[in-house]
Design an enzyme around this catalytic site. Structure first.
Site, PDB file in Angstrom:
ATOM      1  N   LYS A   4       0.866  -1.181   0.000  1.00 24.16           N
ATOM      2  CA  LYS A   4       0.000   0.000   0.000  1.00 24.16           C
ATOM      3  C   LYS A   4       0.899   1.226   0.000  1.00 24.16           C
ATOM      4  O   LYS A   4       1.407   1.647   1.041  1.00 24.16           O
ATOM      5  CB  LYS A   4      -0.917   0.037   1.210  1.00 24.16           C
ATOM      6  CG  LYS A   4      -2.041   1.095   1.062  1.00 24.16           C
ATOM      7  CD  LYS A   4      -2.374   1.813   2.341  1.00 24.16           C
ATOM      8  CE  LYS A   4      -1.494   2.993   2.634  1.00 24.16           C
ATOM      9  NZ  LYS A   4      -1.652   4.139   1.693  1.00 24.16           N
ATOM     10  N   GLU A  48      10.113   1.848  10.969  1.00 22.69           N
ATOM     11  CA  GLU A  48      11.057   2.970  11.003  1.00 22.69           C
ATOM     12  C   GLU A  48      10.209   4.223  11.098  1.00 22.69           C
ATOM     13  O   GLU A  48       9.381   4.482  10.233  1.00 22.69           O
ATOM     14  CB  GLU A  48      11.928   2.969   9.757  1.00 22.69           C
ATOM     15  CG  GLU A  48      13.153   3.867   9.886  1.00 22.69           C
ATOM     16  CD  GLU A  48      12.834   5.331   9.659  1.00 22.69           C
ATOM     17  OE1 GLU A  48      12.816   6.087  10.660  1.00 22.69           O
ATOM     18  OE2 GLU A  48      12.588   5.716   8.517  1.00 22.69           O
ATOM     19  N   CYS A  68      13.948  11.236   7.269  1.00 27.70           N
ATOM     20  CA  CYS A  68      14.006  10.874   8.681  1.00 27.70           C
ATOM     21  C   CYS A  68      15.419  11.028   9.222  1.00 27.70           C
ATOM     22  O   CYS A  68      15.617  11.194  10.425  1.00 27.70           O
ATOM     23  CB  CYS A  68      13.506   9.446   8.882  1.00 27.70           C
ATOM     24  SG  CYS A  68      14.339   8.225   7.860  1.00 27.70           S
ATOM     25  N   GLU A 127       9.551  16.302  15.445  1.00 31.11           N
ATOM     26  CA  GLU A 127       9.954  16.130  14.044  1.00 31.11           C
ATOM     27  C   GLU A 127       9.111  17.035  13.155  1.00 31.11           C
ATOM     28  O   GLU A 127       7.887  16.918  13.124  1.00 31.11           O
ATOM     29  CB  GLU A 127       9.806  14.678  13.610  1.00 31.11           C
ATOM     30  CG  GLU A 127      10.357  14.427  12.214  1.00 31.11           C
ATOM     31  CD  GLU A 127      10.332  12.963  11.812  1.00 31.11           C
ATOM     32  OE1 GLU A 127      11.314  12.498  11.210  1.00 31.11           O
ATOM     33  OE2 GLU A 127       9.329  12.281  12.101  1.00 31.11           O
TER      34      GLU A 127
END
Length: 534
Positions: free
Chosen positions: A223, A304, A338, A434
């Site tokens: 997906k 992750e 990231c 973040e």
């Protein structure tokens, strides 16, 4: 490829470690060369000519429509429709799991040497069409030429590396033999996996997660992120082209809350491989832990989930090198990694000089549509991403001293100026949360110990860098900086397959170490066999 007499699947000739050359990473393209520039410009034109096409779901090899479609657009020119994709349903997601489950019965028995051959064949063809894959990323997610090429190179490397890794895992590990027995251990596949890749490395991470699962003998449903399904489709089409059997790789687009949750929740899903935000990763982990009626296992989750990565600039650092490393790490691909540097922790001795040089370096950054090679900084991926980043910039104006940037850049797309805030407290929101955009918080430190304390002072632990010359401090930084990927006197982005196994600590995920020798073990289970022989 022509099948050989030893092919079990009847589709592809097996490979072996004896016949494959040793793995080495793909060299990046030098776009200063006129021939490479011309080839890439041609690829951009070819991809642009395909804009606006409609793509199906693929379930068990069958092309299927959803209840409706959604569009993916060029973030540099949002009026340009890159492609139209199906809005899959929960029922279709379940059908895809069922198709993968049926295919698992045969695919899991295909020898590792043949499964690896599919990856090698895909790598060969991807290498031949390298610029085309990269061009899709320029248009769909706004990558620069260099960033897109590096993404495609990493995808090729994953295919080559994991093919060889599966051949290694296929060799029985040495065991102590009990007298009177023949004792062995083999690795067997898990089952059906839900693969949920991100939009920021839309080819490399999708290829890495999917190919690792497939070569280990599992079947999958992918997906893709709704901001980058066109790129994922190119990979699916490539795997079909090399002859991967129907049902091994199913392709279902749609919303995360609809398709994604259905895939994770399904009783026949054996594992979930996810890369994305912390919030979504936590939700997936929680949902996967709920045992469904008829479920026969605890689902394995490989996740992750981002980072708040820091580069330390110690008092004896090479300032020019540190400035370059921070600038590239913070603003490459608009900070949408990231692994990106979102905090620079600078010793007070070098603080003012570092800020002055970083400001000058950053303000030279070229901004604009990345189909034009000269532009280093392209658009952020979407209107919602732009809105979130601007909200953090507004927060930053109250938490630090704005050095440069802090606003939109001109143009119809989602362009933001690279932004630097100085004098940020370690506990400030822009130093803890973040942002996933071109925003850097610069923090002053008085000592090496304080630098380490600040660097370790978030809930994340993905990447980090230390710039300094003192050997004792370098040794201490290797011991004390709690990150999955640590770099010394270099940028904190750009992990290479087989060289820098990638994955982080704490809320950065499960430390899966993609591109390393431990990774395939996450998609396998060990079976011990003892035969009494008298």
């Amino acid at each position: 490829m022509t099948p050989t007499a030893t092919s079990v699947s009847g589709r592809i000739a097996p490979v072996s470690l004896d016949t494959l050359p040793p793995y080495s990473p793909t060299t990046y393209v030098d776009f200063t060369q006129p021939a490479h520039r011309a080839s890439f410009e041609q690829a951009l034109a070819e991809v642009k000519a395909q804009f606006g096409r409609t793509y199906p779901l693929v379930i068990g090899g069958e092309r299927v429509d959803g209840a409706g479609t959604f569009e993916t657009t060029n973030p540099a020119r949002p009026a340009e429709v890159v492609g139209r994709f199906q809005s899959g349903s929960a029922v279709q997601a379940a059908r895809a799991i069922d198709a993968a489950d049926q295919a698992f019965a045969t695919w899991s028995r295909v020898p590792a040497a043949e499964r690896a051959a599919y990856l090698v064949a895909a790598a060969t063809r991807m290498r031949e069409r390298r610029h085309l894959f990269s061009a899709w990323m320029v248009f769909e997610v706004g990558k620069s030429w260099g960033e897109a090429d590096a993404d495609t190179a990493e995808a090729i490397d994953f295919l080559e590396f994991y093919a060889r890794e599966m051949l290694r895992y296929d060799q029985p590990p040495p065991l102590t033999q009990l007298p009177g027995e023949t004792d062995s251990q083999v690795y067997v596949p898990l089952g059906v996996g839900a693969i949920i890749p991100p939009w920021n490395f839309p080819l490399a991470i999708c290829v890495g997660m999917a190919s690792a699962a497939i070569v280990a003998g599992n079947t999958i449903v992918v997906k893709p992120a709704s901001d980058s399904p066109a790129i994922a489709w190119q990979f699916h089409a490539l795997m079909e082209e090399v002859g991967l059997p129907p049902g091994v790789f199913n392709f279902v687009t749609g919303g995360g809350g609809t398709v994604g949750d259905a895939l994770v929740r399904h009783a026949r899903t054996r594992f979930v491989s996810f890369t994305g935000s912390k919030a979504v990763g936590i939700g997936i982990n929680k949902l996967a832990a709920e045992v469904q009626p008829g479920q026969r296992w605890l689902k394995r989750v490989v996740a992750e989930m981002g980072g708040k990565d820091a580069i330390i600039v110690d008092d004896e650092a090479d300032v020019d090198a540190a400035v370059e490393g921070v600038a590239v790490s913070a603003f490459g691909f608009q900070g949408q990694k990231c692994s990106a540097c979102s905090r620079a922790i600078v010793h007070e001795k070098l603080y003012d000089e570092f800020l002055e040089r970083l400001k000058a370096r950053t303000e030279k950054t070229t901004i604009g549509p990345t189909e034009e090679r000269e532009n280093f900084l392209g658009p952020v991926v979407s209107a919602s991403a732009e809105k979130k980043i601007l909200e953090y910039i507004a927060i930053g104006k109250g938490e630090g001293r704005l050095i440069t940037g802090g606003e939109k850049h001109s143009g119809p797309g989602f362009f933001l100026k690279p932004t630097i805030f100085a004098d940020v407290k370690p506990t400030a929101r822009i130093a803890q949360e973040e942002i996933f955009g071109p925003v850097l918080a610069v923090i002053k430190a008085r000592s090496f110990d304080e630098e380490v304390e600040i660097a370790n002072g978030t809930i994340y632990g993905l990447t980090g860098s230390y710039y300094g010359r003192d050997r004792a401090r370098i040794v201490h930084s290797k011991q004390r900086l709690h990150v999955g990927n640590l770099y010394i006197n270099r940028k904190c982005t750009g992990a290479l397959v087989g060289i820098h196994p990638f994955g982080g600590f704490n809320m950065s995920g499960t430390d899966s170490k993609a591109g390393g020798r431990d990774y395939l073990g996450l998609f396998l289970q060990a079976k011990s066999i003892a035969e009494y022989v008298g």
